[in-house]
Design an enzyme around this catalytic site. Sequence first.
Site, PDB file in Angstrom:
ATOM      1  N   LYS A  40       0.836  -1.200   0.000  1.00  0.00           N
ATOM      2  CA  LYS A  40       0.000   0.000   0.000  1.00  0.00           C
ATOM      3  C   LYS A  40       0.876   1.257   0.000  1.00  0.00           C
ATOM      4  O   LYS A  40       2.083   1.183   0.241  1.00  0.00           O
ATOM      5  CB  LYS A  40      -0.925  -0.003   1.214  1.00  0.00           C
ATOM      6  CG  LYS A  40      -0.208  -0.013   2.557  1.00  0.00           C
ATOM      7  CD  LYS A  40      -1.189  -0.079   3.710  1.00  0.00           C
ATOM      8  CE  LYS A  40      -0.446  -0.107   5.045  1.00  0.00           C
ATOM      9  NZ  LYS A  40      -1.368  -0.036   6.186  1.00  0.00           N
ATOM     10  N   ARG A  93     -10.650   0.432  15.023  1.00  0.00           N
ATOM     11  CA  ARG A  93     -10.622   0.913  13.653  1.00  0.00           C
ATOM     12  C   ARG A  93     -11.792   0.340  12.856  1.00  0.00           C
ATOM     13  O   ARG A  93     -12.782   1.007  12.638  1.00  0.00           O
ATOM     14  CB  ARG A  93      -9.262   0.560  13.017  1.00  0.00           C
ATOM     15  CG  ARG A  93      -8.973   1.301  11.738  1.00  0.00           C
ATOM     16  CD  ARG A  93      -7.493   1.361  11.425  1.00  0.00           C
ATOM     17  NE  ARG A  93      -6.889   0.056  11.169  1.00  0.00           N
ATOM     18  CZ  ARG A  93      -5.602  -0.119  10.862  1.00  0.00           C
ATOM     19  NH1 ARG A  93      -4.799   0.925  10.763  1.00  0.00           N
ATOM     20  NH2 ARG A  93      -5.107  -1.330  10.652  1.00  0.00           N
ATOM     21  N   HIS A 148      -6.003  -6.829  13.395  1.00  0.00           N
ATOM     22  CA  HIS A 148      -4.718  -6.137  13.348  1.00  0.00           C
ATOM     23  C   HIS A 148      -4.302  -5.775  14.764  1.00  0.00           C
ATOM     24  O   HIS A 148      -5.098  -5.227  15.535  1.00  0.00           O
ATOM     25  CB  HIS A 148      -4.819  -4.865  12.499  1.00  0.00           C
ATOM     26  CG  HIS A 148      -3.486  -4.269  12.177  1.00  0.00           C
ATOM     27  ND1 HIS A 148      -2.581  -4.875  11.343  1.00  0.00           N
ATOM     28  CD2 HIS A 148      -2.886  -3.123  12.596  1.00  0.00           C
ATOM     29  CE1 HIS A 148      -1.490  -4.129  11.245  1.00  0.00           C
ATOM     30  NE2 HIS A 148      -1.646  -3.063  12.001  1.00  0.00           N
ATOM     31  N   ARG A 206       0.846 -10.990   6.697  1.00  0.00           N
ATOM     32  CA  ARG A 206       0.837  -9.725   5.948  1.00  0.00           C
ATOM     33  C   ARG A 206       2.158  -9.017   6.245  1.00  0.00           C
ATOM     34  O   ARG A 206       2.331  -8.402   7.293  1.00  0.00           O
ATOM     35  CB  ARG A 206      -0.353  -8.854   6.376  1.00  0.00           C
ATOM     36  CG  ARG A 206      -1.711  -9.538   6.271  1.00  0.00           C
ATOM     37  CD  ARG A 206      -2.848  -8.553   6.557  1.00  0.00           C
ATOM     38  NE  ARG A 206      -2.739  -7.899   7.839  1.00  0.00           N
ATOM     39  CZ  ARG A 206      -3.365  -8.287   8.948  1.00  0.00           C
ATOM     40  NH1 ARG A 206      -4.159  -9.342   8.941  1.00  0.00           N
ATOM     41  NH2 ARG A 206      -3.208  -7.615  10.079  1.00  0.00           N
ATOM     42  N   TYR A 237      14.028  31.433   4.319  1.00  0.00           N
ATOM     43  CA  TYR A 237      12.833  32.162   4.716  1.00  0.00           C
ATOM     44  C   TYR A 237      12.818  32.425   6.221  1.00  0.00           C
ATOM     45  O   TYR A 237      13.217  31.582   7.021  1.00  0.00           O
ATOM     46  CB  TYR A 237      11.578  31.364   4.352  1.00  0.00           C
ATOM     47  CG  TYR A 237      11.263  31.338   2.878  1.00  0.00           C
ATOM     48  CD1 TYR A 237      10.846  32.490   2.210  1.00  0.00           C
ATOM     49  CD2 TYR A 237      11.350  30.151   2.155  1.00  0.00           C
ATOM     50  CE1 TYR A 237      10.545  32.464   0.862  1.00  0.00           C
ATOM     51  CE2 TYR A 237      11.046  30.117   0.800  1.00  0.00           C
ATOM     52  CZ  TYR A 237      10.648  31.276   0.160  1.00  0.00           C
ATOM     53  OH  TYR A 237      10.348  31.240  -1.179  1.00  0.00           O
ATOM     54  N   CYS A 241      13.075  24.900   1.978  1.00  0.00           N
ATOM     55  CA  CYS A 241      12.141  25.555   1.059  1.00  0.00           C
ATOM     56  C   CYS A 241      11.288  24.503   0.347  1.00  0.00           C
ATOM     57  O   CYS A 241      11.475  23.296   0.517  1.00  0.00           O
ATOM     58  CB  CYS A 241      12.902  26.386   0.029  1.00  0.00           C
ATOM     59  SG  CYS A 241      14.092  27.548   0.727  1.00  0.00           S
ATOM     60  N   ASP A 250      11.372  23.667  -2.761  1.00  0.00           N
ATOM     61  CA  ASP A 250      12.089  22.935  -3.799  1.00  0.00           C
ATOM     62  C   ASP A 250      13.593  22.860  -3.562  1.00  0.00           C
ATOM     63  O   ASP A 250      14.289  22.194  -4.329  1.00  0.00           O
ATOM     64  CB  ASP A 250      11.866  23.605  -5.162  1.00  0.00           C
ATOM     65  CG  ASP A 250      10.410  23.972  -5.386  1.00  0.00           C
ATOM     66  OD1 ASP A 250       9.584  23.054  -5.401  1.00  0.00           O
ATOM     67  OD2 ASP A 250      10.116  25.182  -5.523  1.00  0.00           O
TER      68      ASP A 250
END
Length: 370
Positions: A40, A140, A170, A221, A266, A312, A314
Amino acid sequence: MVKSIYRPTRITIHTEAIRENLRTVQEHLSADQSLFAVIKANGYGHGAVQVAKIAEEEGVAGFCVATIDEGIELREAGITLPVFILGLVDCAYLPIVSQYQLAIPVASTDWLKQAEQAYLKNPWDEPIAVHLAIETGMGRIGFIDSGEVKQAEVSLAQAEGFYLEGVFTHFATADQADATYWQEQKARFFETIAVLEAPRYIHVTNSATQLWHEPLGNLVRYGVAMYGLNPSSDALQPSYSLVPALSLTSQLVQVKQLPSESGVGYGHTYETTQDEWIGTVPIGYADGYVRKLQGFHVLVNGQFCEIVGRVCMDQLMIRLPADIPVGTTVTLIGTDGDKTISLQDIASYIGTIHYEVACLLSERLPREYE
């Protein structure tokens, strides 16, 4: 999100590490246990389709995903092994579930009644495999009452369009040293399902249970440990070796010497205290390398270099020990020389778990497999 292939920032997935982790766990399975690989969230950030193909080659019996879309991605990539969706599914999507032959959880008799009505209104071609979810202490999803569990089994035996394939729960604390709550959940689960005729799959064993508890059920699992990550972070040591599969590197794209009392980033949250060499690295929080990592470090030429100023969107800036050439490799996750930065190191610094750090690494980062 578009992959940014025309910059030097890369995730590398070491496929042999995944293979080694899968081979190791299979050596520790009991004779009657099958292995489902949990892929997942884009394979915990490692690439779902690519990891699935590796796992298929290593002999897993099936896969677990979180959503219908993740299951469809595997089918459209040519994966034919069983795929079990861990999250609850709206009845409106059951024809799609049938079309792609995905298995799904059932958590209440109300849902089952709605699903039966959905089939009567719009029958689908292939019957859907369902697994009864048992609520044992996660809060859950799942049945609580054994009477409702038995009722669901009877209903499924009579229903068209569905068949009972499994039952599962679980564990909330399988990765903790104190096993008291784990034992309570285990007892609650087996007491609840005692009313059932044994379905094909009984599965309660996740990575942590596999590593630190006795064999339970006939399906494992296997999730985070497949990627070489310790499910308990640093609380417990794995009972067998795990090999991390992911590294993250970039390069210096500019190096400059700033005089004393120069601001960086920044908010002016960092100021040089003397003449300092500052390097710029093209990765930021849009790539999943979060702002909280200001003050953490990367590796350049085998040396730790502090991240200065805010990360930042990027780019980020680091303090270098000297004038280092543009194009030099920067290791953000992985090993350089005799030093290593792990996903767990990052998680510990920002106060989270390595699962989250891996999952945050965005699709903008190209994944390369070697």
